[in-house]
Design a protein around this motif. Structure first.
Motif, PDB file in Angstrom:
ATOM      1  N   GLU A   1      39.931  43.707  42.980  1.00  0.00           N
ATOM      2  CA  GLU A   1      40.023  42.643  43.720  1.00  0.00           C
ATOM      3  C   GLU A   1      41.548  42.806  44.413  1.00  0.00           C
ATOM      4  O   GLU A   1      41.616  42.413  45.398  1.00  0.00           O
ATOM      5  CB  GLU A   1      39.780  41.338  42.450  1.00  0.00           C
ATOM      6  CG  GLU A   1      39.790  39.817  43.441  1.00  0.00           C
ATOM      7  CD  GLU A   1      39.469  38.668  42.538  1.00  0.00           C
ATOM      8  OE1 GLU A   1      38.972  37.803  43.531  1.00  0.00           O
ATOM      9  OE2 GLU A   1      38.772  38.707  41.786  1.00  0.00           O
ATOM     10  N   ILE A   2      42.752  43.203  43.713  1.00  0.00           N
ATOM     11  CA  ILE A   2      43.494  42.648  44.549  1.00  0.00           C
ATOM     12  C   ILE A   2      44.319  43.788  45.157  1.00  0.00           C
ATOM     13  O   ILE A   2      44.503  43.413  46.073  1.00  0.00           O
ATOM     14  CB  ILE A   2      44.583  43.132  42.679  1.00  0.00           C
ATOM     15  CG1 ILE A   2      45.331  41.713  42.189  1.00  0.00           C
ATOM     16  CG2 ILE A   2      46.711  43.472  43.735  1.00  0.00           C
ATOM     17  CD1 ILE A   2      46.201  41.817  40.732  1.00  0.00           C
ATOM     18  N   ALA A   3      43.609  44.943  45.572  1.00  0.00           N
ATOM     19  CA  ALA A   3      43.770  46.239  46.114  1.00  0.00           C
ATOM     20  C   ALA A   3      43.189  46.036  46.996  1.00  0.00           C
ATOM     21  O   ALA A   3      43.751  46.151  48.465  1.00  0.00           O
ATOM     22  CB  ALA A   3      42.782  47.575  45.796  1.00  0.00           C
ATOM     23  N   SER A   4      41.924  45.048  47.036  1.00  0.00           N
ATOM     24  CA  SER A   4      41.397  44.178  48.495  1.00  0.00           C
ATOM     25  C   SER A   4      42.285  43.505  49.117  1.00  0.00           C
ATOM     26  O   SER A   4      41.833  43.299  50.186  1.00  0.00           O
ATOM     27  CB  SER A   4      39.786  43.946  47.584  1.00  0.00           C
ATOM     28  OG  SER A   4      39.813  42.731  47.708  1.00  0.00           O
ATOM     29  N   LEU A   5      42.880  43.324  48.721  1.00  0.00           N
ATOM     30  CA  LEU A   5      43.693  41.947  49.732  1.00  0.00           C
ATOM     31  C   LEU A   5      44.690  42.649  50.440  1.00  0.00           C
ATOM     32  O   LEU A   5      45.434  42.078  51.405  1.00  0.00           O
ATOM     33  CB  LEU A   5      44.315  41.255  48.785  1.00  0.00           C
ATOM     34  CG  LEU A   5      43.675  39.917  47.858  1.00  0.00           C
ATOM     35  CD1 LEU A   5      44.157  39.328  47.198  1.00  0.00           C
ATOM     36  CD2 LEU A   5      42.469  39.476  48.438  1.00  0.00           C
ATOM     37  N   SER A   6      45.093  44.254  50.869  1.00  0.00           N
ATOM     38  CA  SER A   6      45.978  44.483  51.257  1.00  0.00           C
ATOM     39  C   SER A   6      45.259  45.751  51.988  1.00  0.00           C
ATOM     40  O   SER A   6      45.088  46.595  50.703  1.00  0.00           O
ATOM     41  CB  SER A   6      47.619  44.345  50.115  1.00  0.00           C
ATOM     42  OG  SER A   6      48.400  45.057  51.286  1.00  0.00           O
TER      43      SER A   6
END
Length: 195
Positions: free
Chosen positions: A42-47
């Motif tokens: 999820e975090i990786a999908s934000l940047s």
């Protein structure tokens, strides 16, 4: 894993990242590993500057490292790791670590930053924390920053609840408990300057 508000705030923070970040997870088949996997994806999908892989080889599972791709080639490798799922009070520590690994400058004074960068020797820090501990983030964030600023400093933030055998073998009674090169370094709240 993250609610819509938190996700939106995190996306805004991650816009400050200027350098690529590599998240490498070491996972097993357990529920906590699946939970951590979902959070990191999820975090990786934000940047677009964040990449994620689950091919880590660390003995502590679930855990993950944050680094800059290719940093080892230029001698500026970052050794910063979370063993566990940094939620609760430690979520801020995770966000700051992402920003700092991603090139966002620290608010520490220039004098303190120079001191950290000048440290010579090998400094392998381990911090045991609890997700409900209010003093733990200060210590985790200080040591994470030191690991970002100086390749001689390595830091692992360990969730004591997930690594009970370590807590018991080291007879840890309170958090944060900090170890340096395998020896007790300190307990309780400590700021960057103190460390």
């Amino acid at each position: 894993m993250l609610d819509a508000t938190l996700k939106s705030q995190l996306k805004t923070y991650l816009e400050r990242v200027t350098q690529p970040i590599e998240i490498v997870a070491s996972l097993d088949d357990g529920a906590k590993s699946r939970e951590l996997h979902d959070l990191l994806v999820e975090i990786a999908s934000l940047s677009s500057l964040i990449t994620f892989s689950a091919d880590g080889t660390d003995a502590r599972r679930p855990s993950f490292s944050l680094s800059r791709p290719g940093a080892a080639l230029d001698g500026r490798s970052i050794s910063l790791r979370f063993a566990g799922i940094p939620m609760g009070h430690e979520f801020t520590s995770l966000v700051l670590a992402l920003l700092q690994v991603g090139g966002h400058p620290s608010k520490a004074s220039a004098e303190v930053i120079e001191q950290i960068q000048a440290l010579e020797g090998e400094f392998n820090f381990e911090t045991y924390f609890s997700l409900s501990c209010q003093n733990c983030p200060d210590v985790v964030q200080a040591l994470n920053l030191m690991a970002v600023l100086n390749p001689n400093v390595r830091h692992v933030a360990i969730d004591g609840a997930l690594f009970q055998a370590e807590v018991e073998s080291r007879k840890i009674m309170a958090v944060p408990s900090i170890y340096l090169n395998g020896e007790v370094f300190g307990q309780g709240r400590m700021g960057l300057e103190e460390i």
